[in-house]
Design an enzyme around this catalytic site. Structure first.
Site, PDB file in Angstrom:
ATOM      1  N   ARG A 217      35.302   1.225 -22.228  1.00 10.30           N
ATOM      2  CA  ARG A 217      35.959   1.644 -20.990  1.00 10.30           C
ATOM      3  C   ARG A 217      37.247   0.856 -20.758  1.00 10.30           C
ATOM      4  NH1 ARG A 217      32.485   4.787 -17.737  1.00 10.30           N
ATOM      5  NH2 ARG A 217      30.358   4.830 -18.542  1.00 10.30           N
TER       6      ARG A 217
ATOM      7  N   SER B 112      12.534  13.961 -12.307  1.00  8.65           N
ATOM      8  CA  SER B 112      13.957  13.629 -12.234  1.00  8.65           C
ATOM      9  C   SER B 112      14.789  14.636 -13.008  1.00  8.65           C
ATOM     10  CB  SER B 112      14.174  12.219 -12.798  1.00  8.65           C
ATOM     11  OG  SER B 112      15.536  11.873 -12.804  1.00  8.65           O
TER      12      SER B 112
ATOM     13  N   SER C 263      28.438  15.081 -10.131  1.00  2.00           N
ATOM     14  CA  SER C 263      29.831  14.648 -10.057  1.00  2.00           C
ATOM     15  C   SER C 263      30.635  14.889 -11.313  1.00  2.00           C
ATOM     16  CB  SER C 263      29.886  13.158  -9.715  1.00  2.00           C
ATOM     17  OG  SER C 263      29.291  12.383 -10.737  1.00  2.00           O
TER      18      SER C 263
ATOM     19  N   THR D 108      26.828   8.412   0.554  1.00  2.00           N
ATOM     20  CA  THR D 108      27.743   7.290   0.405  1.00  2.00           C
ATOM     21  C   THR D 108      28.791   7.308   1.506  1.00  2.00           C
ATOM     22  OG1 THR D 108      29.286   6.160  -1.088  1.00  2.00           O
ATOM     23  CG2 THR D 108      29.321   8.554  -1.107  1.00  2.00           C
TER      24      THR D 108
ATOM     25  N   LYS E 184      33.153   7.834  -0.546  1.00  2.00           N
ATOM     26  CA  LYS E 184      33.876   8.934  -1.175  1.00  2.00           C
ATOM     27  C   LYS E 184      34.625   9.735  -0.108  1.00  2.00           C
ATOM     28  CE  LYS E 184      31.276   8.911  -5.442  1.00  2.00           C
ATOM     29  NZ  LYS E 184      30.716   7.570  -5.241  1.00  2.00           N
TER      30      LYS E 184
END
Length: 707
Positions: free
Chosen positions: A202, A315, A367, A440, A443
């Site tokens: 990254r 999940s 997302s 959240t 955002k």
């Protein structure tokens, strides 16, 4: 003196070049390249990058001498001063303006490349061959790129010597290691090596968003500005006048920090009021605020799974890492069901008795692909098999629903619109049927923090047992106040999320016309498919370096290998001119790098929903009626440098929340002319309050709130 231990190869294009080494502000700055590749540690270059170095030398006298020569060079000296924004006297250490990985200033903004290395406390600057040649050419010194032997520029042979010295020292350091002790640095290097080899390493770009110029940011050099097209600050609330003023007043009165955990000095009126605000937004009895939604998900799932006897988690395979970790930390059994696949979910639920505690964990908006969960159908299965539902609305709160409570609210749009700001549940609504909602503050609401909302006893259980809540410092008062102001403002105002959706539609339409592939989805997220990690990074760098546009590339493990992408998120603050610039830049990058178009993906059977022969039409969550496109109340896309304004009615609602603690705000209102259009192109701010529904207006007031 240290060098990176990550072995990499040198890009052939840049061999034959070794230009400059200088010591500036305690770090080495190099122009690298040599026909003698064995003189260079393999860590200095990367196949996918022109050149980058990871050398540190806080004390080396040799590098001080090189600095003096670099500054004294009639060609490089003035160039370095210009890039630094000030003089660099010989013999003194200076900091140097640096940028992000792969950062090259846009045309007219200087040509020094800067690559940041996150493993060191300060970045390393690298100048490529083209930079050197251009700088010399500007001064009338014309030298072919294969003739830099040090005769014209005095630093090449010294740089080569410095590199050799560093390499030798590094070898000696490794050789001197005790054979019976663990080689920690070697281990770190090998692990990082894996990231480089699979292209998942990254790179963190230095992007500093400007409140007064949203959505514009500057790089490490404040003079280099770029358009940001990948921020999660979806509605620009981080720079909202109302939010910022409330935060200033809170900071003045209550100071910077909370003073401790929620149990020890960190539980104030502002925290409790924010939790009440969030509970009312979701029409749930209770809510609990965490330091982030990662922590909220992890702590809640870990606690529930460990407390419920014999609990089994179900999940979704595309769930966020925070949910995956929370389930893992719980120690509970888990079943992973195919993404959004109700048949697979039911088959797994049917394996267990109805009396077995079960939790179905999923997201509303995913997302990285922009897909949306079938929430109502999942609730039906939960009822049928006796399961709780755990819904992550992180990328949906603020963005969907008449009050911004998320997709669960949006699915019963008219009912929630009619209920206004009532905190009471609407029986039978989708949002009421969801047991636990997480969201959240970082955002669409532009701040920091996360939360859960649900029944009073469930929330109290998490408050009492979750280590992630109990043993961490409480959020600062100013952040809590800013978050509440943002939630209150957006719950009373439709304009921002409407315009965001309209900009998203416009961008998707234009991408379709150009054959630019993006993963289809009904949400506000536009994942442009590239399909290769190296090319995705190169595309991101090219947009930044050549077009002044920042769009982050997304690689494995965030997305599957072969589905690497550029994740684009329009905001209501993007103008028509910025949209046109983005489209032209994407077209240019696709042509330059030879990236696959939609037709190319279709020819090989499709990937990630792009070009798939069985793909069904995806309809957006927001209907034309909800966006105000049918009655002329929709806002119009910003043009000609026009900025977002603040809705006065929503601002007054938000400001009133703080009268008791901060005192009444002095509000200065001014009339702002806004045009409205009856068609699908829209201009900001219909001036339509979500609660009052007054429709279109020819004039609207903006607000500037001052303490």
């Amino acid at each position: 003196m240290r060098v990176s231990t990550q072995p990499q190869s040198i890009a052939p294009t840049y061999l034959g070049l070794l230009r400059l080494a200088g010591y500036l502000g305690g770090y080495t700055y190099l122009i690298i390249g040599t026909d003698q590749t064995d003189e260079l540690p393999a860590s200095f270059c990367n196949q996918s990058q022109p050149i980058y170095t990871l050398i540190q030398s806080p004390l080396s006298p040799a590098f001080n001498r090189l600095t003096a020569q670099a500054i004294g060079c009639p060609v490089m000296g003035p160039a370095l001063e210009q890039a630094n924004g000030g003089p660099l006297p010989s013999g003194s250490s200076r900091s140097f303006s640096t940028g992000c990985p792969g950062q090259q200033s846009a045309p007219g903004r200087g040509s020094i490349h800067a690559y940041a290395n996150r493993t060191h406390s300060r970045p390393t600057v690298v100048v490529t061959a083209e930079d050197v040649e251009q700088l010399h050419r500007q001064q009338g010194v014309l030298i072919a790129s294969d003739q830099f032997t040090g005769g014209k520029c005095p630093h090449a042979h010294l740089a080569a010597k410095a590199v050799a010295e560093v390499h030798a020292i590094n070898k000696n350091k490794v050789a001197a290691s005790s054979p019976d002790s663990f080689n920690y640095e070697g281990f770190y290097g090998k692990e990082l090596d894996k990231k480089h080899k699979d292209k998942s390493y990254r790179y963190f770009n230095n992007i500093n968003r400007l409140a007064a110029k949203f959505p514009v940011a500057h790089t490490a050099n404040p003079r280099d500005e770029v358009d940001v097209w990948c921020s999660n600050d979806y509605l620009g609330m981080s720079k909202s006048t109302v939010v910022v003023e409330i935060m200033k007043r809170t900071l003045t009165k209550y100071g910077h920090g909370a003073g401790g955990t929620r149990n020890i000095a960190g539980n104030g009126s502002l925290h409790l009021a924010l939790e009440d605000e969030l509970a009312a937004l979701h029409r749930k009895p209770s809510a609990l605020v965490f330091s982030s939604c990662y922590v909220a998900n992890d702590a809640t799932l870990a606690t529930l799974g460990s407390k419920l006897p014999g609990c089994v988690y179900f999940s979704d395979s595309s769930n966020h890492a925070s949910m995956i970790e929370g389930i893992r930390h719980s120690g509970a059994k888990k079943e992973i069901w195919k993404h959004n696949n109700l048949t697979d979910l039911e088959a797994k639920l049917a394996k267990y008795p109805k009396e077995t505690p079960k939790i179905i964990a999923f997201e509303s908006v995913y997302s990285m692909c922009g897909s949306v969960a079938p929430i109502e159908a999942i609730c039906d299965l939960a009822d049928k098999y006796g399961a709780l539902t755990f819904l992550d609305e992180v990328h949906a709160v603020g963005m969907y629903g008449p009050r911004g409570a998320g997709v669960a609210e949006h699915l019963d749009y008219e009912a929630h619109l009619a209920a206004g700001d009532s905190p009471h549940a609407i029986p039978g609504s989708v949002m009421d049927r969801v047991d636990i909602i997480t969201g959240t503050l970082g955002k669409a609401w532009g701040g920091v923090g996360g939360y859960i909302a649900g029944s009073a006893d469930m929330v109290d259980l998490i408050r009492s047992y979750a280590a992630g809540f109990i043993f961490t410092t409480s959020l600062p008062p100013a952040n809590v106040a800013g978050a509440r102001a943002a939630v209150a403002y957006q719950s009373a105002y439709l304009g921002d999320r409407r315009l965001q959706q309209i900009n998203t539609r416009a961008l998707k339409t234009e991408l379709d016309k150009k054959g630019i592939p993006y993963v289809p989805g009904p949400s506000h997220i536009i994942p442009v498919l590239v399909g290769d990690a190296g090319l995705a990074k190169q595309a991101s760098d090219t947009l930044l370096n050549e077009h002044g546009i920042y769009v982050q590339s997304i690689n494995y493990p965030t997305v599957p290998v072969g589905e690497e992408r550029l994740r684009i998120t329009p905001t209501p603050g993007h103008t028509a001119e910025q949209l046109a610039h983005l489209l032209g830049a994407i077209e240019s990058v696709f042509n330059k790098l030879g990236l696959k178009r939609t037709a190319d993906w279709a020819a090989i059977g499709g990937r990630a929903g792009v070009g798939s022969p069985s793909a069904e039409e995806v309809k957006p969550l927001w209907t034309n009626e909800q966006l105000g496109l049918l009655d002329g109340s929709a806002p119009v896309v910003l043009r000609n440098g026009k900025k977002m304004v603040t809705d006065l009615d929503a601002a007054e609602i938000a400001l009133r929340r703080f009268h008791r603690l901060l005192g009444p705000a002095k509000v200065k209102a001014e009339v702002v002319s806004v045009e409205f259009d009856n068609v699908s192109t829209v201009d900001i701010h219909s001036g339509q309050s979500a609660l009052t529904q007054r429709g279109a207006a020819s004039e609207r007031r903006s607000v500037e709130a001052r303490a």
